[in-house]
Motif scaffolding. Sequence first.
Motif, PDB file in Angstrom:
ATOM      1  N   GLN A 166       0.827  -1.202   0.000  1.00 32.38           N
ATOM      2  CA  GLN A 166       0.000   0.000   0.000  1.00 32.38           C
ATOM      3  C   GLN A 166       0.864   1.256   0.000  1.00 32.38           C
ATOM      4  OE1 GLN A 166      -2.938   0.029   3.082  1.00 32.38           O
ATOM      5  NE2 GLN A 166      -3.756   2.022   2.536  1.00 32.38           N
ATOM      6  N   GLU A 167       1.908   1.253   0.809  1.00 32.13           N
ATOM      7  CA  GLU A 167       2.805   2.423   0.870  1.00 32.13           C
ATOM      8  C   GLU A 167       3.489   2.663  -0.470  1.00 32.13           C
ATOM      9  OE1 GLU A 167       5.403   1.422   4.062  1.00 32.13           O
ATOM     10  OE2 GLU A 167       3.974   2.007   5.647  1.00 32.13           O
ATOM     11  N   GLN A 168       3.922   1.604  -1.131  1.00 31.67           N
ATOM     12  CA  GLN A 168       4.594   1.756  -2.417  1.00 31.67           C
ATOM     13  C   GLN A 168       3.640   2.267  -3.485  1.00 31.67           C
ATOM     14  OE1 GLN A 168       6.800  -1.698  -3.710  1.00 31.67           O
ATOM     15  NE2 GLN A 168       7.256  -0.838  -5.731  1.00 31.67           N
ATOM     16  N   VAL A 169       2.422   1.741  -3.494  1.00 30.56           N
ATOM     17  CA  VAL A 169       1.431   2.190  -4.476  1.00 30.56           C
ATOM     18  C   VAL A 169       1.129   3.679  -4.300  1.00 30.56           C
ATOM     19  CG1 VAL A 169      -0.981   2.008  -5.194  1.00 30.56           C
ATOM     20  CG2 VAL A 169       0.364  -0.063  -4.808  1.00 30.56           C
ATOM     21  N   PHE A 227       2.399   5.725  -7.334  1.00 27.93           N
ATOM     22  CA  PHE A 227       1.334   5.722  -8.338  1.00 27.93           C
ATOM     23  C   PHE A 227       0.083   6.493  -7.917  1.00 27.93           C
ATOM     24  CE2 PHE A 227       3.741   1.725  -8.542  1.00 27.93           C
ATOM     25  CZ  PHE A 227       4.331   1.881  -9.800  1.00 27.93           C
ATOM     26  N   SER A 228       0.211   7.356  -6.927  1.00 25.02           N
ATOM     27  CA  SER A 228      -0.958   8.104  -6.450  1.00 25.02           C
ATOM     28  C   SER A 228      -1.507   9.073  -7.488  1.00 25.02           C
ATOM     29  CB  SER A 228      -0.608   8.858  -5.162  1.00 25.02           C
ATOM     30  OG  SER A 228       0.441   9.772  -5.392  1.00 25.02           O
ATOM     31  N   LYS A 229      -0.671   9.425  -8.471  1.00 25.00           N
ATOM     32  CA  LYS A 229      -1.129  10.353  -9.510  1.00 25.00           C
ATOM     33  C   LYS A 229      -1.812   9.634 -10.671  1.00 25.00           C
ATOM     34  CE  LYS A 229       2.275  13.979  -8.509  1.00 25.00           C
ATOM     35  NZ  LYS A 229       3.355  14.847  -9.055  1.00 25.00           N
ATOM     36  N   PHE A 244      -8.305   0.671  -0.969  1.00 25.96           N
ATOM     37  CA  PHE A 244      -7.572  -0.484  -0.463  1.00 25.96           C
ATOM     38  C   PHE A 244      -8.441  -1.282   0.513  1.00 25.96           C
ATOM     39  CE2 PHE A 244      -4.141   2.148  -1.969  1.00 25.96           C
ATOM     40  CZ  PHE A 244      -3.186   1.251  -2.421  1.00 25.96           C
ATOM     41  N   GLN A 245      -8.291  -2.591   0.480  1.00 35.56           N
ATOM     42  CA  GLN A 245      -8.997  -3.450   1.427  1.00 35.56           C
ATOM     43  C   GLN A 245      -8.487  -3.203   2.844  1.00 35.56           C
ATOM     44  OE1 GLN A 245     -11.381  -5.029   2.811  1.00 35.56           O
ATOM     45  NE2 GLN A 245     -11.508  -6.893   1.549  1.00 35.56           N
TER      46      GLN A 245
END
Length: 359
Positions: free
Chosen positions: A162-165, A169-171, A180-181
């Motif tokens: 989750q942290e890496q995403v 890729f937050s943009k 996220f689950q």
Amino acid sequence: MSMTDVLKPQVLRLGNFCYRINPGDKLSDNDSLKLNYTEETNFTELDPAGSGADVDSRVKEISPGRFAAYLDIPSALFRFIIGKKGDTKRKLEYETRCTIVIPARGVEGAIVIKGKTARSVTSAITRIEVLADSGRQKTDFTHFVSVPMTHPIVQRHYQKFQEQVLTQFSKCHGVDESIFQNPDKLHLTVATLTLLNDPEVTQATEVILSCADELSQKLGSDPRLRIQNLDYMNDDPTAIDVLYAKVRSADNSNSFQVAVDLLGSRLAEAGISRQDFQRDRVKLHVTLMNTLFRKDTGGGGRNSKPRETFDAQSMLKVMGTFDFGEIPFPGFHLSKRYSTSCTGYYETVVDIITSGSSS
């Protein structure tokens, strides 16, 4: 309609009858008797002597020339049998020449059918059960058989995922923290069930427990699972609704798949599961991101605005082989939908923990 639907259609079995369910057929409450099935009984020319074949075993003669049957159907399905302003029930009584007594709204109890012939009562039974099954298909599932994926190893890797995403890729279109689950509810779904009263929950529990020894044999003495590799539900990686991680036996055997399919088949054979396990194997996956979880920016909560997809194309290229770790098999759970236990996972009705597995 796909070729699979033509060659392996979904079917409904009621007693000695088997009905094909055509894709796209949807029954409204007001039109619920225009059913797409054929049976031998002629509702307008019933056997006056009641001596025809195919009489349901539940039909009993209560007095000379009077027959009755009692159907245990959950009260949540009564409305599909009654219809709008009672139209469906009245039409059913007229066409089968039976009287049908249904308990009051919200009251659990048997539906009583009475008629002058055994075949007329049998006909009413068949049609009521078809109506009830159609209503059940329209009713949201209440329980599901799950395999919890909340082991500390998985949760630790999931946090890193989750942290890496969110960092890289937050943009990307549609990516945000809300989809996220919940890490305490990570799970694999074996089957979804619509259990509408206590007897149905008991039946599902008994079916699951009856499989325990056979499942243990399929899984082996020390079953372990590997959660690794990302995939998605649709064909376009730039417009995804669900992103998931694949699950397999850690030793690369098919033992876990075989066990899951076995349990699913047993539930289907008992008429409990919503899936047709004769057509498809269970997809072994853990949902990681789902647009149904997306929160409205206005604070309205989940599903308060139209579902918005997200772009995972770049994410998949960089993180496609992400490894969430290897864990001991945590068991099969009968879980309540929309519930939360003291552990943060779903409330469990019953679980099967095979030898060598741990929570």
